[in-house]
Design a protein around this motif. Structure first.
Motif, PDB file in Angstrom:
ATOM      1  N   ALA A   1       0.847  -1.189   0.000  1.00 53.33           N
ATOM      2  CA  ALA A   1       0.000   0.000   0.000  1.00 53.33           C
ATOM      3  C   ALA A   1       0.885   1.242   0.000  1.00 53.33           C
ATOM      4  O   ALA A   1       1.846   1.330   0.770  1.00 53.33           O
ATOM      5  CB  ALA A   1      -0.913  -0.008   1.218  1.00 53.33           C
ATOM      6  N   SER A   2       0.571   2.201  -0.832  1.00 49.41           N
ATOM      7  CA  SER A   2       1.442   3.360  -0.993  1.00 49.41           C
ATOM      8  C   SER A   2       1.660   4.116   0.313  1.00 49.41           C
ATOM      9  O   SER A   2       2.772   4.581   0.601  1.00 49.41           O
ATOM     10  CB  SER A   2       0.881   4.301  -2.064  1.00 49.41           C
ATOM     11  N   SER A   3       0.612   4.227   1.122  1.00 54.42           N
ATOM     12  CA  SER A   3       0.738   4.965   2.373  1.00 54.42           C
ATOM     13  C   SER A   3       1.651   4.265   3.368  1.00 54.42           C
ATOM     14  O   SER A   3       2.214   4.897   4.270  1.00 54.42           O
ATOM     15  CB  SER A   3      -0.643   5.149   3.011  1.00 54.42           C
ATOM     16  N   VAL A   4       1.818   2.957   3.196  1.00 59.34           N
ATOM     17  CA  VAL A   4       2.651   2.167   4.097  1.00 59.34           C
ATOM     18  C   VAL A   4       4.064   2.020   3.546  1.00 59.34           C
ATOM     19  O   VAL A   4       5.051   2.197   4.269  1.00 59.34           O
ATOM     20  CB  VAL A   4       2.018   0.783   4.343  1.00 59.34           C
ATOM     21  N   SER A   5       4.186   1.693   2.269  1.00 56.10           N
ATOM     22  CA  SER A   5       5.505   1.432   1.678  1.00 56.10           C
ATOM     23  C   SER A   5       6.419   2.649   1.764  1.00 56.10           C
ATOM     24  O   SER A   5       7.627   2.513   2.009  1.00 56.10           O
ATOM     25  CB  SER A   5       5.356   0.990   0.219  1.00 56.10           C
ATOM     26  N   ALA A   6       5.857   3.836   1.587  1.00 53.24           N
ATOM     27  CA  ALA A   6       6.681   5.046   1.641  1.00 53.24           C
ATOM     28  C   ALA A   6       7.276   5.239   3.027  1.00 53.24           C
ATOM     29  O   ALA A   6       8.457   5.606   3.176  1.00 53.24           O
ATOM     30  CB  ALA A   6       5.842   6.261   1.247  1.00 53.24           C
ATOM     31  N   GLU A   7       6.476   4.978   4.054  1.00 54.82           N
ATOM     32  CA  GLU A   7       6.978   5.146   5.415  1.00 54.82           C
ATOM     33  C   GLU A   7       7.969   4.052   5.789  1.00 54.82           C
ATOM     34  O   GLU A   7       8.941   4.304   6.505  1.00 54.82           O
ATOM     35  CB  GLU A   7       5.806   5.170   6.402  1.00 54.82           C
ATOM     36  N   MET A   8       7.743   2.832   5.298  1.00 59.56           N
ATOM     37  CA  MET A   8       8.710   1.765   5.560  1.00 59.56           C
ATOM     38  C   MET A   8      10.051   2.079   4.905  1.00 59.56           C
ATOM     39  O   MET A   8      11.113   1.821   5.471  1.00 59.56           O
ATOM     40  CB  MET A   8       8.161   0.420   5.080  1.00 59.56           C
ATOM     41  N   GLU A   9       9.997   2.634   3.712  1.00 61.04           N
ATOM     42  CA  GLU A   9      11.237   3.029   3.039  1.00 61.04           C
ATOM     43  C   GLU A   9      11.971   4.094   3.858  1.00 61.04           C
ATOM     44  O   GLU A   9      13.197   4.035   4.023  1.00 61.04           O
ATOM     45  CB  GLU A   9      10.937   3.565   1.646  1.00 61.04           C
ATOM     46  N   ALA A  10      11.216   5.052   4.405  1.00 57.13           N
ATOM     47  CA  ALA A  10      11.823   6.118   5.198  1.00 57.13           C
ATOM     48  C   ALA A  10      12.411   5.601   6.506  1.00 57.13           C
ATOM     49  O   ALA A  10      13.388   6.158   7.019  1.00 57.13           O
ATOM     50  CB  ALA A  10      10.788   7.210   5.478  1.00 57.13           C
ATOM     51  N   ASN A  11      11.828   4.535   7.048  1.00 58.07           N
ATOM     52  CA  ASN A  11      12.242   4.025   8.361  1.00 58.07           C
ATOM     53  C   ASN A  11      13.215   2.863   8.301  1.00 58.07           C
ATOM     54  O   ASN A  11      13.744   2.453   9.343  1.00 58.07           O
ATOM     55  CB  ASN A  11      11.008   3.581   9.149  1.00 58.07           C
ATOM     56  N   GLN A  12      13.460   2.311   7.119  1.00 60.49           N
ATOM     57  CA  GLN A  12      14.191   1.042   7.085  1.00 60.49           C
ATOM     58  C   GLN A  12      15.637   1.157   7.534  1.00 60.49           C
ATOM     59  O   GLN A  12      16.191   0.194   8.098  1.00 60.49           O
ATOM     60  CB  GLN A  12      14.109   0.407   5.698  1.00 60.49           C
ATOM     61  N   SER A  13      16.278   2.287   7.342  1.00 60.46           N
ATOM     62  CA  SER A  13      17.662   2.424   7.804  1.00 60.46           C
ATOM     63  C   SER A  13      17.731   2.299   9.322  1.00 60.46           C
ATOM     64  O   SER A  13      18.629   1.642   9.874  1.00 60.46           O
ATOM     65  CB  SER A  13      18.252   3.758   7.351  1.00 60.46           C
ATOM     66  N   ALA A  14      16.780   2.919  10.007  1.00 64.41           N
ATOM     67  CA  ALA A  14      16.719   2.796  11.461  1.00 64.41           C
ATOM     68  C   ALA A  14      16.454   1.350  11.863  1.00 64.41           C
ATOM     69  O   ALA A  14      17.060   0.831  12.820  1.00 64.41           O
ATOM     70  CB  ALA A  14      15.611   3.704  12.005  1.00 64.41           C
ATOM     71  N   TRP A  15      15.573   0.685  11.157  1.00 64.70           N
ATOM     72  CA  TRP A  15      15.238  -0.726  11.408  1.00 64.70           C
ATOM     73  C   TRP A  15      16.495  -1.583  11.319  1.00 64.70           C
ATOM     74  O   TRP A  15      16.763  -2.414  12.189  1.00 64.70           O
ATOM     75  CB  TRP A  15      14.210  -1.130  10.360  1.00 64.70           C
ATOM     76  N   ARG A  16      17.279  -1.359  10.274  1.00 65.82           N
ATOM     77  CA  ARG A  16      18.503  -2.146  10.082  1.00 65.82           C
ATOM     78  C   ARG A  16      19.527  -1.856  11.179  1.00 65.82           C
ATOM     79  O   ARG A  16      20.208  -2.773  11.660  1.00 65.82           O
ATOM     80  CB  ARG A  16      19.092  -1.856   8.696  1.00 65.82           C
TER      81      ARG A  16
END
Length: 485
Positions: A399-414
């Motif tokens: 979902a576009s509203s979710v994927s964009a935020e996951m992309e923004a947060n993934q560096s922190a996740w890693r």
């Protein structure tokens, strides 16, 4: 509301069997909404206790004998069972059936396995009665004040029972947190997945807590962090109660309660069923599975004792240059892992709905979880909107509203997953959900090697990227390729 003794002509609108906490609270909820409620318990003392303590809250018709209980309900009868799942549920049904009239409804409101519900519905429908398997989430408070309710069964039964259930359910901005999920076992299936997501959600919150402790925060400081997180995208019931739990003092010693609770988590089976069913359906739910295994490992006392004696590693101290920045990383990682947990659960709902011909409305499931239930969260409105906009959405992550935020947060996740591994803080759900995310987006993973090995030792064949069909290599011969079909 003052109770008025029912006359001999008064009939109950609905009956409840089982006067333990959940059953008695549900009966009280119905009475609070002006329904006359017939109540029965195998041990009559429990029924008497309900009437003695709460009989002035509404109109109840207590019965000592099950025959009197059934006769006290207006036809077509609606009877809710709030008894222990398994054999006790079957025994209660067997006791009720000879006393019913065609068109009567039995609703099982316990945490029954959906396969049992399918079996029961088929047998009971053949006798001319309706059987509804309904998941009810919200715990003791929800049962009394308004739970999320997930009924399955025939559409005809919902026309009769549904209005009552919608009335007593939680409401979100005026919408009832109750909706028909589909035929036979659909309601209990959806509740099972709800509980699986709950396992994962609780585990990843626990992992976040351990990382915050590892970086030096006290329990009170952790409580403040969770309370602050609850004001944003992580707003949820579980985050809210985490902050409350971490502030609680032990009534005996005055120490933090969290530090005197034995470090072993229990489970009742719904999380295990979620994972077992996912395996049968071929749906990857590794985040939920790791949460189930984490509870199992926490209670494996012999393993943990031996490991503490013989296995070496970092002590869980998390060393960072900027503690505030790391706490923000944990927040972002927690949100991402939470999204994946929900994505896996909703993928299983979608797939199960197709497999069992239930045609479950995924958006509707998200809708009725927005209030009342244990996993209620701000995120669920976004999920509802995503599946409303695209009912065929393959994954919440897309979902576009979710994927964009996951992309923004993934560096922190890693960074968080890396720091957890480096510090010796077990974070199985953080790690598993990140691996799921990466595997889902990878153009190629290691499956080709797996399939080649399977073909080598078992002639299981493989498919090619440049041709159709299945093929096999003559591994012990001339290494030529044979088309199998």
């Amino acid at each position: 509301m003052t109770q008025t003794a029912p006359s001999s002509q008064t009939k109950a609108n609905i009956g409840v069997v089982g006067m333990a906490v959940m059953g008695s609270n549900l009966a009280r909820n119905l009475a609070h909404h002006d329904y006359t409620v017939a109540v029965f318990n195998r041990t009559y003392a429990r029924t008497q206790k309900l009437i003695a303590e709460h009989g002035n809250e509404g109109s109840f018709i207590p019965s000592e004998k099950i025959e009197d209980f059934v006769n006290s309900i207006a036809t077509p009868r609606s009877i809710i069972l709030m008894v222990k799942a398994g054999a006790p549920t079957d025994a209660t049904i067997d006791e009720l059936l000879p006393l019913l009239s065609p068109g009567d409804i039995i609703m099982d409101g316990g945490n029954s396995y959906f396969g049992d519900t399918i079996r029961r519905e088929k047998a009971i429908a053949a006798k001319g009665f309706h059987f509804v398997g309904a998941g009810i989430s919200g715990g003791e408070t929800g049962a009394l004040e308004g739970p999320s309710i997930m009924p399955g069964g025939s559409p005809e039964s919902y026309k009769i029972l549904g209005p009552m259930l919608e009335t007593i359910s939680a409401h979100y901005h005026g919408d009832p947190c109750c909706a028909w999920m589909g035929p036979n076992g659909a309601g209990h299936f959806v509740k099972m997945i709800h509980n699986g997501i709950e396992y994962s959600d609780m585990q990843v919150i626990g992992e976040a807590y351990e990382l915050l402790r590892g970086v030096g925060l006290t329990n009170a400081e952790c409580a403040d962090v969770f309370a602050e997180w609850n004001k944003g995208d992580l707003d949820s019931y579980l985050i809210e109660i985490t902050s409350i739990v971490l502030r609680q003092k032990d009534p005996r010693t005055g120490a933090d309660l969290i530090d005197v609770i034995k470090d072993r988590a229990q489970m009742k089976g719904t999380g295990t069923w979620t994972v077992q069913t996912a395996l049968e359906l071929g749906v990857p739910t590794n985040g939920i599975a790791e949460a189930v295994f984490a509870r199992a490992e926490s209670s494996h006392d012999d393993l943990r004792a031996a490991a503490r004696k013989y296995l070496a590693g970092p002590d869980g101290t998390v060393s960072v240059d900027d503690r505030t920045a790391f706490i923000e990383d944990v927040r972002k990682a927690l949100w991402c892992s939470k999204v994946v947990s929900y994505a896996q659960g909703f993928d299983e709902i979608r797939t199960g709905g197709q497999e069992y011909d239930w045609n479950i409305n995924v958006a509707e499931a998200a809708k009725i979880w927005r209030a009342g239930c244990i996993i209620r969260a701000k995120l669920l409105e976004r999920i509802r909107q995503a599946y409303t906009d695209d009912p065929d959405l393959v994954s919440l992550m897309a979902a576009s509203s979710v994927s964009a935020e996951m992309e923004a947060n993934q560096s922190a996740w890693r960074r968080v997953v890396s720091k957890a591994a480096e510090s010796g803080v077990p974070a199985p759900v953080f790690s598993a959900t990140l691996a799921y995310y990466d595997m889902a987006r990878a153009p190629r993973v290691n499956a080709a090697l797996t399939q080649a090995m399977r073909d080598y030792f078992g002639s299981h064949t493989y498919e090619r990227v440049d041709d159709h069909g299945h093929f096999h290599i003559e591994w012990t011969g001339d290494h030529s390729e044979t088309r199998i079909d």
